[in-house]
Design a protein around this motif. Sequence first.
Motif: not given
Length: 273
Positions: A163-167
């Motif tokens: 899981x990778x969070x980005x704007x």
Amino acid sequence: MSSDLGKIAVIGGGNIGEALIAGLLKAGVEPTSIFATNRSPERSSELAQRYGILTGSDNVEAVTDASMCFLCVKPAQILEVIEEVSDTVARHDESTAIVSMAAGITLAAIEGAVSAAGTPLFRVMPNTPMLVGRGVHVVASSRFVDEEKRAQVLGVLAATGRVVEVPERLIDAATAVSGSGPAYFFLLTEALVDAGVSLGLPRDVAQELAAATASGAGEMLMEGTSPAQLRHAVCSPAGTTVAAVRELEESGLRGALYRATEAAAARSAELGE
């Protein structure tokens, strides 16, 4: 992962929905806490028999009292489904997270379709390796997401990969790299197989060599060494590999990838318009 996540609704029992269900069960979630819907009664019956989950065709029934609702349908169906279940979600005592697993649909569009202000919303771009537990989920979340709900949703996604969070402004670019990315590697591997056949290898041998090489190279990349360093280690001076790499560079491989990812990102943005 905690097995006490409450009821989880999975709207759409296709490949992505099934991969999510399989990952949840493998992580220890109780099968009867998952309610999946599908327009095909045969598909619903298949999922119920295979996984022991609750199934049906009624999306409202699925989201009733659910803590999370994963929308695993086509982009064109996302807003329609949200509008269908929105009033039910609004009546819940506790907030229900709505998680879109479709390309292109913005958080603003999703927020415009829900009837309850403050609903926690997530926009996710998965990729197909989640079918084997090795996916990448690029996630952007709305301003109403608290830490508890974020941890729950990200924990569910982690059951099928990284899981990778980005704007949100970076979602289209991420879609071009990871969402569409598996196809680039499949195409490269397919071409490598054909190249091996043209050199005289039996197709099954070329397939085995190319696939195993791709898998091993991927494992090495995940150890953290940069792709450039790994490539340099294989390219001995005046050797076979550097000769091949020169041909790839002169044939415009890098430029082709730049153009391909730009096209993918542009298309992702178009889907949200």
